[in-house]
Design a protein around this motif. Structure first.
Motif, PDB file in Angstrom:
ATOM      1  N   ALA A 115      49.206  40.312  42.035  1.00  0.00           N
ATOM      2  CA  ALA A 115      48.823  40.010  40.650  1.00  0.00           C
ATOM      3  C   ALA A 115      47.373  39.553  40.572  1.00  0.00           C
ATOM      4  O   ALA A 115      46.631  39.917  39.651  1.00  0.00           O
ATOM      5  CB  ALA A 115      49.754  38.942  40.074  1.00  0.00           C
ATOM      6  N   ALA A 116      46.937  38.755  41.564  1.00  0.00           N
ATOM      7  CA  ALA A 116      45.557  38.265  41.580  1.00  0.00           C
ATOM      8  C   ALA A 116      44.579  39.411  41.756  1.00  0.00           C
ATOM      9  O   ALA A 116      43.516  39.447  41.121  1.00  0.00           O
ATOM     10  CB  ALA A 116      45.384  37.230  42.682  1.00  0.00           C
ATOM     11  N   GLU A 118      44.929  42.568  40.863  1.00  0.00           N
ATOM     12  CA  GLU A 118      44.837  43.339  39.623  1.00  0.00           C
ATOM     13  C   GLU A 118      44.067  42.572  38.553  1.00  0.00           C
ATOM     14  O   GLU A 118      43.261  43.147  37.810  1.00  0.00           O
ATOM     15  CB  GLU A 118      46.239  43.691  39.137  1.00  0.00           C
ATOM     16  CG  GLU A 118      46.960  44.677  40.054  1.00  0.00           C
ATOM     17  CD  GLU A 118      48.358  45.014  39.569  1.00  0.00           C
ATOM     18  OE1 GLU A 118      48.803  44.395  38.571  1.00  0.00           O
ATOM     19  OE2 GLU A 118      49.003  45.885  40.185  1.00  0.00           O
ATOM     20  N   SER A 119      44.301  41.260  38.471  1.00  0.00           N
ATOM     21  CA  SER A 119      43.612  40.441  37.472  1.00  0.00           C
ATOM     22  C   SER A 119      42.111  40.387  37.752  1.00  0.00           C
ATOM     23  O   SER A 119      41.289  40.511  36.833  1.00  0.00           O
ATOM     24  CB  SER A 119      44.201  39.032  37.473  1.00  0.00           C
ATOM     25  OG  SER A 119      43.495  38.187  36.592  1.00  0.00           O
ATOM     26  N   LEU A 120      41.732  40.234  39.013  1.00  0.00           N
ATOM     27  CA  LEU A 120      40.319  40.164  39.364  1.00  0.00           C
ATOM     28  C   LEU A 120      39.628  41.511  39.155  1.00  0.00           C
ATOM     29  O   LEU A 120      38.469  41.560  38.718  1.00  0.00           O
ATOM     30  CB  LEU A 120      40.158  39.713  40.811  1.00  0.00           C
ATOM     31  CG  LEU A 120      40.350  38.216  41.050  1.00  0.00           C
ATOM     32  CD1 LEU A 120      40.534  37.918  42.526  1.00  0.00           C
ATOM     33  CD2 LEU A 120      39.179  37.429  40.482  1.00  0.00           C
ATOM     34  N   GLU A 122      40.312  43.644  36.905  1.00  0.00           N
ATOM     35  CA  GLU A 122      40.065  43.751  35.462  1.00  0.00           C
ATOM     36  C   GLU A 122      38.936  42.822  35.039  1.00  0.00           C
ATOM     37  O   GLU A 122      38.063  43.204  34.244  1.00  0.00           O
ATOM     38  CB  GLU A 122      41.338  43.416  34.697  1.00  0.00           C
ATOM     39  CG  GLU A 122      41.224  43.555  33.202  1.00  0.00           C
ATOM     40  CD  GLU A 122      42.529  43.305  32.475  1.00  0.00           C
ATOM     41  OE1 GLU A 122      42.502  43.222  31.237  1.00  0.00           O
ATOM     42  OE2 GLU A 122      43.571  43.192  33.146  1.00  0.00           O
ATOM     43  N   GLU A 123      38.929  41.602  35.566  1.00  0.00           N
ATOM     44  CA  GLU A 123      37.917  40.614  35.203  1.00  0.00           C
ATOM     45  C   GLU A 123      36.522  41.082  35.586  1.00  0.00           C
ATOM     46  O   GLU A 123      35.551  40.830  34.858  1.00  0.00           O
ATOM     47  CB  GLU A 123      38.228  39.285  35.897  1.00  0.00           C
ATOM     48  CG  GLU A 123      37.300  38.147  35.526  1.00  0.00           C
ATOM     49  CD  GLU A 123      37.694  36.838  36.192  1.00  0.00           C
ATOM     50  OE1 GLU A 123      37.054  35.805  35.911  1.00  0.00           O
ATOM     51  OE2 GLU A 123      38.648  36.841  37.019  1.00  0.00           O
ATOM     52  N   THR A 127      38.521  48.141  38.095  1.00  0.00           N
ATOM     53  CA  THR A 127      39.856  48.746  38.158  1.00  0.00           C
ATOM     54  C   THR A 127      39.784  50.223  38.528  1.00  0.00           C
ATOM     55  O   THR A 127      40.647  50.743  39.241  1.00  0.00           O
ATOM     56  CB  THR A 127      40.576  48.566  36.808  1.00  0.00           C
ATOM     57  OG1 THR A 127      40.659  47.162  36.505  1.00  0.00           O
ATOM     58  CG2 THR A 127      41.981  49.137  36.862  1.00  0.00           C
TER      59      THR A 127
END
Length: 332
Positions: A115-116, A118-120, A122-123, A127
């Protein structure tokens, strides 16, 4: 109880006759971003290597999260996330797998690490490349994407201290902005951040305090506003001299016809710090120099941290004595 996540006191490191760090002291508190500024060879990376236990100081002490990092480097490293100046060795990996692996090493569960990552991605707007494999000889992924991946690997899990050594190298302007936002967000969430950079203009936007290193010594410390050392109304006049100019800093041997608070020469640029009341005279003078071909161009704007940084780190030959007054008009 102290909120220091890093405290360096009187650290000195020598390499033979070369003193790389000379009595360096600094502190990083939880929730703050501290910028460590300096030219190439100023001693920044040597200091970082001592903080993470790769080098041992000859003198002084280093405490990370309250741990004596000199006596117990392995224990102290558990409190630190480091993005080194060199590119991370991720050949054969995708950004997703590299970030997930770093998260697992930091104690995240498989699900949390996934999850981290994928979140990073995007941030940081990577991606599109998250599942593209890095190949030898810098193939597969650009230098900028590799650098952002290394940054994500460093911040994938919260740590008391984050050290970033030139994190924006090779990164395009739009993603540099995202990286700076991510740095600020981690500090706001409670981490202490030591940001090692020579990019003065960008560092000024997010740091709380600054340490300027010059030839291994601390030249100045304080907030960006304090280090600028100018009033809120001061301006900078920048003169850009042609390559064949023999009189950089004093065109035609003329005196500057207005009061100057600080003057620094950097290559073919001369930076004058002036008060707003001198702006009209400065523009008139600079425009006349430009018309006569004595300068290639000029610009007037607010004083920046770069001006103060250049003043602090300029070698003697690059410092131009400020004019003593405005009595005599310059002949341009």
């Amino acid at each position: 109880m102290s909120d220091d996540v890093l405290r360096v006191d009187g650290v000195t490191r020598r390499f033979g006759s070369v003193v790389a760090n000379d009595g360096v002291s600094l502190r990083v508190r939880s929730g703050t971003v501290v910028g460590l500024l300096g030219h190439n060879g100023a001693g920044k990376t040597t200091l970082v290597s001592q903080v993470v236990g790769l080098l041992r100081p000859d003198d002084g002490s280093i405490r990370v999260g309250g741990i004596d990092a000199v006596a117990e480097p392995a224990t102290a490293r558990r409190y630190v996330a480091l993005q080194p100046q060199s590119q991370a060795p991720i050949d054969g990996l995708t950004p997703r797998s590299a970030i997930e692996m770093a998260g697992r090493l930091r104690g995240l569960s498989t699900r949390a690490a996934r999850a981290a990552a994928e979140s990073l991605a995007e941030e940081l707007d990577i991606t599109e490349w998250i599942d593209r494999r890095a190949l030898p000889e810098n193939r597969g992924l650009s230098g900028g994407i590799r650098r952002l991946t290394a940054f994500a690997m460093a911040i994938v899990a919260p740590t008391p201290l984050v050290i970033l050594d030139e994190p924006t190298n090779d990164i395009d302007a739009s993603r540099r902005r995202l990286l700076w936002q991510a740095v600020r967000a981690r500090a706001d969430a409670g981490s202490g951040v030591l940001l090692v950079t020579h990019n003065v203009a960008e560092a000024e936007r997010i740091v709380d305090d600054l340490i300027v290193l010059n030839h291994g010594r601390v030249a100045a410390t304080g907030s960006p506003a304090r280090l600028r050392g100018a009033t809120g109304t001061d301006l900078r006049l920048e003169l850009q001299f042609p390559p064949d100019a023999a009189d950089v800093g004093a065109p035609d041997g003329a005196r500057v016809p207005f009061a100057v608070r600080r003057t620094v020469r950097v290559g073919r640029r001369v930076l004058h710090t002036i008060g707003t009341e001198e702006a009209a005279a400065a523009v008139t003078w600079a425009a006349a120099l430009r018309e006569r071909g004595r300068v290639d161009g000029y610009a007037v704007g607010p004083v920046t941290l770069e001006d103060a940084y250049l003043s602090l780190t300029a070698v003697e030959d690059d410092t131009v004595p400020a004019p003593a007054g405005t009595e005599a008009a310059a002949h341009v």
